[in-house]
Design a protein around this motif. Structure first.
Motif, PDB file in Angstrom:
ATOM      1  N   VAL A   1       0.862  -1.176   0.000  1.00 45.72           N
ATOM      2  CA  VAL A   1       0.000   0.000   0.000  1.00 45.72           C
ATOM      3  C   VAL A   1       0.901   1.229   0.000  1.00 45.72           C
ATOM      4  CG1 VAL A   1      -1.758   1.297   1.248  1.00 45.72           C
ATOM      5  CG2 VAL A   1      -1.859  -1.195   1.169  1.00 45.72           C
ATOM      6  N   ASP A   2       0.806   2.024  -1.046  1.00 47.92           N
ATOM      7  CA  ASP A   2       1.687   3.184  -1.230  1.00 47.92           C
ATOM      8  C   ASP A   2       0.829   4.432  -1.365  1.00 47.92           C
ATOM      9  OD1 ASP A   2       3.562   5.052  -1.887  1.00 47.92           O
ATOM     10  OD2 ASP A   2       4.396   3.971  -3.597  1.00 47.92           O
ATOM     11  N   ASN A   3       0.935   5.339  -0.382  1.00 45.75           N
ATOM     12  CA  ASN A   3       0.152   6.572  -0.427  1.00 45.75           C
ATOM     13  C   ASN A   3       0.743   7.623  -1.358  1.00 45.75           C
ATOM     14  OD1 ASN A   3      -1.864   5.929   1.553  1.00 45.75           O
ATOM     15  ND2 ASN A   3      -0.282   6.115   3.110  1.00 45.75           N
ATOM     16  N   GLY A   4       1.953   7.394  -1.858  1.00 50.43           N
ATOM     17  CA  GLY A   4       2.655   8.465  -2.553  1.00 50.43           C
ATOM     18  C   GLY A   4       2.347   8.603  -4.025  1.00 50.43           C
ATOM     19  N   ASN A   5       2.321   7.513  -4.767  1.00 49.84           N
ATOM     20  CA  ASN A   5       2.229   7.604  -6.214  1.00 49.84           C
ATOM     21  C   ASN A   5       0.819   7.351  -6.719  1.00 49.84           C
ATOM     22  OD1 ASN A   5       4.990   8.249  -6.865  1.00 49.84           O
ATOM     23  ND2 ASN A   5       5.505   6.187  -6.218  1.00 49.84           N
ATOM     24  N   SER A   6       0.671   7.450  -8.046  1.00 47.14           N
ATOM     25  CA  SER A   6      -0.677   7.505  -8.597  1.00 47.14           C
ATOM     26  C   SER A   6      -1.030   6.345  -9.510  1.00 47.14           C
ATOM     27  CB  SER A   6      -0.848   8.811  -9.388  1.00 47.14           C
ATOM     28  OG  SER A   6       0.109   8.895 -10.430  1.00 47.14           O
ATOM     29  N   GLY A   7      -0.209   5.307  -9.580  1.00 48.36           N
ATOM     30  CA  GLY A   7      -0.518   4.197 -10.476  1.00 48.36           C
ATOM     31  C   GLY A   7      -0.554   2.871  -9.744  1.00 48.36           C
ATOM     32  N   ASP A   8      -1.635   2.107  -9.910  1.00 51.81           N
ATOM     33  CA  ASP A   8      -1.726   0.769  -9.319  1.00 51.81           C
ATOM     34  C   ASP A   8      -0.984  -0.209 -10.225  1.00 51.81           C
ATOM     35  OD1 ASP A   8      -3.551   1.440  -7.102  1.00 51.81           O
ATOM     36  OD2 ASP A   8      -4.931   1.913  -8.730  1.00 51.81           O
ATOM     37  N   ILE A   9      -0.177  -1.076  -9.620  1.00 48.17           N
ATOM     38  CA  ILE A   9       0.695  -1.971 -10.377  1.00 48.17           C
ATOM     39  C   ILE A   9       0.374  -3.416 -10.031  1.00 48.17           C
ATOM     40  CG2 ILE A   9       3.092  -2.730 -10.681  1.00 48.17           C
ATOM     41  CD1 ILE A   9       3.950   0.137 -10.332  1.00 48.17           C
ATOM     42  N   LEU A  10       0.313  -4.256 -11.070  1.00 50.88           N
ATOM     43  CA  LEU A  10       0.195  -5.703 -10.905  1.00 50.88           C
ATOM     44  C   LEU A  10       1.388  -6.322 -11.613  1.00 50.88           C
ATOM     45  CD1 LEU A  10      -1.499  -8.169  -9.965  1.00 50.88           C
ATOM     46  CD2 LEU A  10      -2.611  -8.115 -12.212  1.00 50.88           C
ATOM     47  N   TYR A  11       2.205  -7.070 -10.865  1.00 58.95           N
ATOM     48  CA  TYR A  11       3.405  -7.642 -11.457  1.00 58.95           C
ATOM     49  C   TYR A  11       3.059  -8.876 -12.283  1.00 58.95           C
ATOM     50  CZ  TYR A  11       6.157  -4.364  -8.773  1.00 58.95           C
ATOM     51  OH  TYR A  11       6.700  -3.202  -8.267  1.00 58.95           O
ATOM     52  N   CYS A  12       3.848  -9.068 -13.328  1.00 57.89           N
ATOM     53  CA  CYS A  12       3.526 -10.078 -14.335  1.00 57.89           C
ATOM     54  C   CYS A  12       3.375 -11.488 -13.768  1.00 57.89           C
ATOM     55  CB  CYS A  12       4.600 -10.049 -15.433  1.00 57.89           C
ATOM     56  SG  CYS A  12       4.180 -11.029 -16.885  1.00 57.89           S
TER      57      CYS A  12
ATOM     58  N   ILE B   1      -0.986  -1.057  -4.433  1.00 60.94           N
ATOM     59  CA  ILE B   1      -2.184  -0.230  -4.398  1.00 60.94           C
ATOM     60  C   ILE B   1      -1.762   1.184  -4.018  1.00 60.94           C
ATOM     61  CG2 ILE B   1      -4.422   0.178  -3.297  1.00 60.94           C
ATOM     62  CD1 ILE B   1      -4.425  -2.218  -5.096  1.00 60.94           C
ATOM     63  N   ARG B   2      -2.185   2.161  -4.812  1.00 60.40           N
ATOM     64  CA  ARG B   2      -1.697   3.517  -4.596  1.00 60.40           C
ATOM     65  C   ARG B   2      -2.834   4.505  -4.377  1.00 60.40           C
ATOM     66  NH1 ARG B   2       3.703   3.406  -8.499  1.00 60.40           N
ATOM     67  NH2 ARG B   2       4.957   2.321  -6.954  1.00 60.40           N
ATOM     68  N   ARG B   3      -2.468   5.767  -4.283  1.00 62.07           N
ATOM     69  CA  ARG B   3      -3.334   6.818  -3.764  1.00 62.07           C
ATOM     70  C   ARG B   3      -4.719   6.886  -4.413  1.00 62.07           C
ATOM     71  NH1 ARG B   3      -0.122  10.624  -4.693  1.00 62.07           N
ATOM     72  NH2 ARG B   3      -1.065  11.352  -6.627  1.00 62.07           N
ATOM     73  N   PRO B   4      -4.872   6.895  -5.759  1.00 61.35           N
ATOM     74  CA  PRO B   4      -6.221   7.028  -6.320  1.00 61.35           C
ATOM     75  C   PRO B   4      -7.187   5.940  -5.861  1.00 61.35           C
ATOM     76  CG  PRO B   4      -4.566   7.417  -8.006  1.00 61.35           C
ATOM     77  CD  PRO B   4      -3.843   6.880  -6.814  1.00 61.35           C
ATOM     78  N   THR B   5      -6.695   4.709  -5.762  1.00 59.84           N
ATOM     79  CA  THR B   5      -7.570   3.621  -5.315  1.00 59.84           C
ATOM     80  C   THR B   5      -7.923   3.776  -3.842  1.00 59.84           C
ATOM     81  OG1 THR B   5      -6.661   2.120  -6.967  1.00 59.84           O
ATOM     82  CG2 THR B   5      -7.756   1.125  -5.068  1.00 59.84           C
ATOM     83  N   LEU B   6      -6.960   4.186  -3.032  1.00 60.17           N
ATOM     84  CA  LEU B   6      -7.254   4.427  -1.617  1.00 60.17           C
ATOM     85  C   LEU B   6      -8.291   5.532  -1.467  1.00 60.17           C
ATOM     86  CD1 LEU B   6      -3.630   4.253  -0.163  1.00 60.17           C
ATOM     87  CD2 LEU B   6      -5.399   2.487  -0.060  1.00 60.17           C
ATOM     88  N   ASN B   7      -8.196   6.550  -2.328  1.00 55.13           N
ATOM     89  CA  ASN B   7      -9.206   7.607  -2.304  1.00 55.13           C
ATOM     90  C   ASN B   7     -10.566   7.069  -2.742  1.00 55.13           C
ATOM     91  OD1 ASN B   7      -7.284   9.437  -1.499  1.00 55.13           O
ATOM     92  ND2 ASN B   7      -6.900  10.236  -3.536  1.00 55.13           N
ATOM     93  N   LEU B   8     -10.555   6.177  -3.727  1.00 61.86           N
ATOM     94  CA  LEU B   8     -11.804   5.567  -4.181  1.00 61.86           C
ATOM     95  C   LEU B   8     -12.463   4.772  -3.060  1.00 61.86           C
ATOM     96  CD1 LEU B   8     -13.734   4.890  -6.584  1.00 61.86           C
ATOM     97  CD2 LEU B   8     -12.247   2.925  -7.046  1.00 61.86           C
ATOM     98  N   TRP B   9     -11.649   4.116  -2.256  1.00 60.90           N
ATOM     99  CA  TRP B   9     -12.174   3.347  -1.128  1.00 60.90           C
ATOM    100  C   TRP B   9     -12.514   4.232   0.061  1.00 60.90           C
ATOM    101  CZ3 TRP B   9      -7.802  -0.912  -0.961  1.00 60.90           C
ATOM    102  CH2 TRP B   9      -7.905  -1.706  -2.107  1.00 60.90           C
ATOM    103  N   LYS B  10     -12.139   5.526   0.012  1.00 63.09           N
ATOM    104  CA  LYS B  10     -12.271   6.434   1.165  1.00 63.09           C
ATOM    105  C   LYS B  10     -11.536   5.861   2.368  1.00 63.09           C
ATOM    106  CE  LYS B  10     -16.820   8.060  -0.407  1.00 63.09           C
ATOM    107  NZ  LYS B  10     -18.248   8.238  -0.059  1.00 63.09           N
ATOM    108  N   ALA B  11     -10.343   5.323   2.105  1.00 61.25           N
ATOM    109  CA  ALA B  11      -9.612   4.576   3.119  1.00 61.25           C
ATOM    110  C   ALA B  11      -8.714   5.480   3.943  1.00 61.25           C
ATOM    111  CB  ALA B  11      -8.771   3.486   2.450  1.00 61.25           C
TER     112      ALA B  11
END
Length: 235
Positions: free
Chosen positions: A6-17, A83-93
């Motif tokens: 869980v990364d509050n800093g950046n703006s892209g959610d990443i899924l490793y291959c 999981i990064r900032r936009p998704t955490l905002n979407l969850w209101k987390a």
């Protein structure tokens, strides 16, 4: 899925291959993207594509399900996903790194996710043994460098204040340039170089006030040290 950072800093959610392949998702579901990721070392990594997945967090019944767009990245990592900032905002987390906990509202109360201290420690040790530039990445912003269409020249607006100038283009003929310079000089009162040059602005527009109860005592905070380029006069 375990080992999700869980990364509050950046703006892209990443899924490793490797995680993407183990989930059995078809490659045809990937949407192409040209936004590279940049690591600490400046190395660029181009994602294989974007995949949108339904992510469920929490325990029944205090859980939520939201669609998350992941950038699929083919590089080494101790984590399966980030999981990064936009998704955490979407969850209101609300996140707490100290407690390794996330709390978020649901229709049936407050849901929560708890991290595993042992797993976190193992991931941290493994991360230190890997190349640092592969671990933390951010989406590179596309910057478009534009060139001037024409050369600009300075026009003094006030002979008594030579530092007060503006710029006009040089493509216009001499007559038009002189007329434009004369017009700007005659209307130099519309230019402002400091707050004192704007006496007609209504105070409620430019004054910021804090909605603080007068019954509370004022507290002076300690002086903050700014970087040199930002250490300018503040009012």
């Amino acid at each position: 899925m375990n080992r999700v950072l869980v990364d509050n800093g950046n703006s892209g959610d990443i899924l490793y291959c490797p995680a993407f392949q183990q989930m059995g998702i078809g490659w045809e579901q990937l949407v192409p993207t040209n936004a590279p990721l940049v690591g600490f070392g400046g190395t660029r990594v181009f994602p294989l594509g974007v995949v949108t997945l339904a992510v469920t967090v929490g325990d029944y019944r205090q859980q939520i399900t939201k669609n998350v767009a992941f950038l699929v990245v083919d590089c080494s990592s101790t984590y399966n996903a980030i999981i990064r900032r936009p998704t955490l905002n979407l969850w209101k987390a609300i996140t707490s790194t100290y407690h390794l906990m996330i709390k978020f509202p649901t229709n049936y109360g407050v849901g929560e996710l708890r991290g595993d201290q042992v797993a976190v420690h193992k991931c941290y040790i493994a991360m230190m043994e890997m190349d640092g530039h592969l671990q933390a990445m951010s989406i590179e912003e596309h910057r478009i460098a534009t060139e001037l269409v024409e050369r600009l020249e300075d026009v003094p607006l006030d002979n008594s204040r030579p530092e007060r100038t503006t710029k006009i283009g040089t493509f216009a003929n001499l007559m038009v340039s002189q007329a434009l310079a004369t017009f700007l000089k005659e209307n130099r009162v519309v230019f402002a170089w400091s707050h004192e040059d704007m006496p007609g602005i209504d105070l409620p527009v430019i004054v910021h006030r804090l909605n603080v109860s007068p019954s509370f005592l004022l507290v002076r905070q300690k002086k903050r040290v700014f970087a040199q380029e930002r250490d300018i006069d503040r009012w």
